[in-house]
Design a protein around this motif. Structure first.
Motif, mmCIF file in Angstrom:
data_model
loop_
_atom_site.group_PDB
_atom_site.id
_atom_site.type_symbol
_atom_site.label_atom_id
_atom_site.label_comp_id
_atom_site.label_asym_id
_atom_site.label_seq_id
_atom_site.Cartn_x
_atom_site.Cartn_y
_atom_site.Cartn_z
ATOM 1 N N SER A 111 0.980 3.641 2.232
ATOM 2 C CA SER A 111 1.632 3.916 3.370
ATOM 3 C C SER A 111 2.761 2.807 3.926
ATOM 4 O O SER A 111 3.733 3.371 4.294
ATOM 5 N N ASP A 112 2.466 1.680 3.389
ATOM 6 C CA ASP A 112 3.605 0.585 3.472
ATOM 7 C C ASP A 112 4.808 0.847 2.757
ATOM 8 O O ASP A 112 5.992 0.912 3.383
ATOM 9 N N LYS A 146 -4.102 -7.326 9.383
ATOM 10 C CA LYS A 146 -2.654 -7.707 9.857
ATOM 11 C C LYS A 146 -2.789 -7.769 11.561
ATOM 12 O O LYS A 146 -2.200 -8.682 12.058
ATOM 13 N N HIS A 147 -3.432 -6.856 11.908
ATOM 14 C CA HIS A 147 -3.496 -6.773 13.256
ATOM 15 C C HIS A 147 -4.072 -8.004 13.813
ATOM 16 O O HIS A 147 -4.026 -8.504 14.887
ATOM 17 N N ASP A 181 -5.338 0.319 2.330
ATOM 18 C CA ASP A 181 -4.373 0.391 3.622
ATOM 19 C C ASP A 181 -5.148 0.041 4.856
ATOM 20 O O ASP A 181 -4.832 -0.920 5.524
ATOM 21 N N GLU A 182 -6.338 0.290 4.897
ATOM 22 C CA GLU A 182 -7.389 0.133 5.954
ATOM 23 C C GLU A 182 -7.599 -1.435 6.249
ATOM 24 O O GLU A 182 -7.328 -1.918 7.274
ATOM 25 N N ASN A 242 -4.301 -3.553 6.995
ATOM 26 C CA ASN A 242 -3.859 -3.092 8.419
ATOM 27 C C ASN A 242 -4.612 -3.733 9.576
ATOM 28 O O ASN A 242 -4.116 -4.467 10.357
ATOM 29 N N ARG A 243 -5.879 -3.724 9.236
ATOM 30 C CA ARG A 243 -6.898 -4.367 10.238
ATOM 31 C C ARG A 243 -6.735 -5.896 10.103
ATOM 32 O O ARG A 243 -6.564 -6.517 11.225
ATOM 33 N N THR A 299 0.828 -1.421 0.030
ATOM 34 C CA THR A 299 -0.085 0.150 0.076
ATOM 35 C C THR A 299 0.757 1.126 -0.037
ATOM 36 O O THR A 299 2.175 1.175 0.263
#
Length: 336
Positions: free
Chosen positions: A106-107, A157-158, A150-151, A154-155, A104
């Motif tokens: 941001s990454d 991944k979390h 991204d969202e 990331n979610r 992404t």
């Protein structure tokens, strides 16, 4: 009292400047080099070094060679420098280029910032254009842009890191209505620049969960509409992340051994690659060859064989050969 070398700099400022100077130094600094840089006396240098060592467990080391005294910070020189080297950073940059299509925005920014910070801590002699050596240009026949995910990523991944279950909506196609799933995400998978999340469909039981089906599932990340993390944990679900049984095919089904005969014109492409761990190749006098290997996904096998046109023939087993004949018959009707 003699006039100060730098009346505007107090002792604390000089202390910080000396520590920063030693940290950024590529090797040892002599007393004269330090006095020139800090605009102070040799006695001040000695006093500042003593202050640093009293607070930081004698981290500043002193070498005396005749009448020349030099200083360095040992834990930095032998620790951080040893863990940061141009070759290692170059490999990280190379991996970044390879994975560029699935990162992404941001990454990508975080990765580039991390590399820049690491390069800043390299010894001066190692700085330069080392990170440009392995610039890889990828050619994609068709690709998916992950900039807007991204969202979701990331979610997921979390949830994977915390072993939490989640709820998300998923579209099988762009025109289909989203369907909701309760899922225990356990790892990401990558196939031909498409990012998948793998795990199990689950049923929530209080703060835990149990598998709704024994078979694991994979979902395309770019088709996930929304992700909501749940409090239920998936820690009791056994899963060997990254395990590959060594069979051909991304989707898992009952393994079956197959034989495919190829024309000599595709020999380099086929024989250069590993299709299954147990594969072997038999060559014939006229130039053709037979690839014997194990597959775990019949649809992928059929697509694989048909992609070679008349350069490949599925020889066995008979039931899969018949299936390919059926597909070819259907294609023939479509084009006539």
């Amino acid at each position: 009292m003699p006039k100060k070398f730098d009346p505007l700099a107090n002792s604390n400022a000089k202390l910080l400047r000396l520590y920063a100077l030693l940290l950024s130094a590529d090797g040892e600094l002599t007393t004269n080099q330090i006095t020139d840089s800090l605009n102070c006396s040799k006695q001040t240098v000695s006093r500042l070094v003593d202050s640093i060592n009293s607070e930081l467990n004698n981290c500043v080391k002193i070498n005396v060679n005749g009448r020349v005294k030099s200083y360095y910070i040992e834990h930095y020189r032998s620790g951080l420098y040893d863990t940061l080297d141009p070759e290692g950073l170059t490999l990280i940059q190379m991996c970044s280029n390879i994975a560029d299509g699935i990162l992404t925005t941001s990454d990508k920014q975080k990765l580039n910032q991390t590399l820049e910070k690491a390069l800043a801590y390299m010894p001066r002699a190692s700085k330069g254009k080392e990170l440009d050596i392995f610039n890889i240009c990828k050619q994609n026949k068709g690709y998916i842009r992950y900039d807007n995910f991204d969202e979701v990523i990331n979610r997921l991944k979390h949830c994977i890191l915390k072993r939490h279950c989640c709820k998300f909506s998923y579209r099988k196609t762009q025109r289909s209505e989203p369907k909701e799933y309760i899922f225990a995400p356990l790892e990401f998978k990558l196939l031909k620049d498409v990012l998948y999340v793998a795990g199990y469909l689950v049923e929530i039981k209080g703060y835990s969960c149990q598998k709704a089906h024994e078979e694991s599932r994979c979902f395309c990340v770019h088709r996930i509409v929304d992700v909501q993390e749940l409090e239920a944990t998936s820690s009791r679900i056994p899963y060997e992340a990254g395990k590959n049984q060594g069979f051909y095919g991304f989707m898992k089904d009952k393994p079956v051994k197959v034989q495919v005969k190829f024309d000599k014109s595709v020999e380099s492409y086929i024989t250069d690659r590993i299709w299954s761990d147990d594969q072997h190749v038999d060559f014939f006098e006229e130039g053709s060859f037979m690839l014997t290997f194990t597959v775990q996904s019949v649809p992928e096998l059929i697509s694989f064989v048909l992609s070679f046109g008349n350069k490949a023939e599925l020889v066995s087993p008979d039931n899969l050969r018949n299936e390919i004949q059926r597909v070819i018959g259907s294609m023939r009707e479509q084009y006539l």
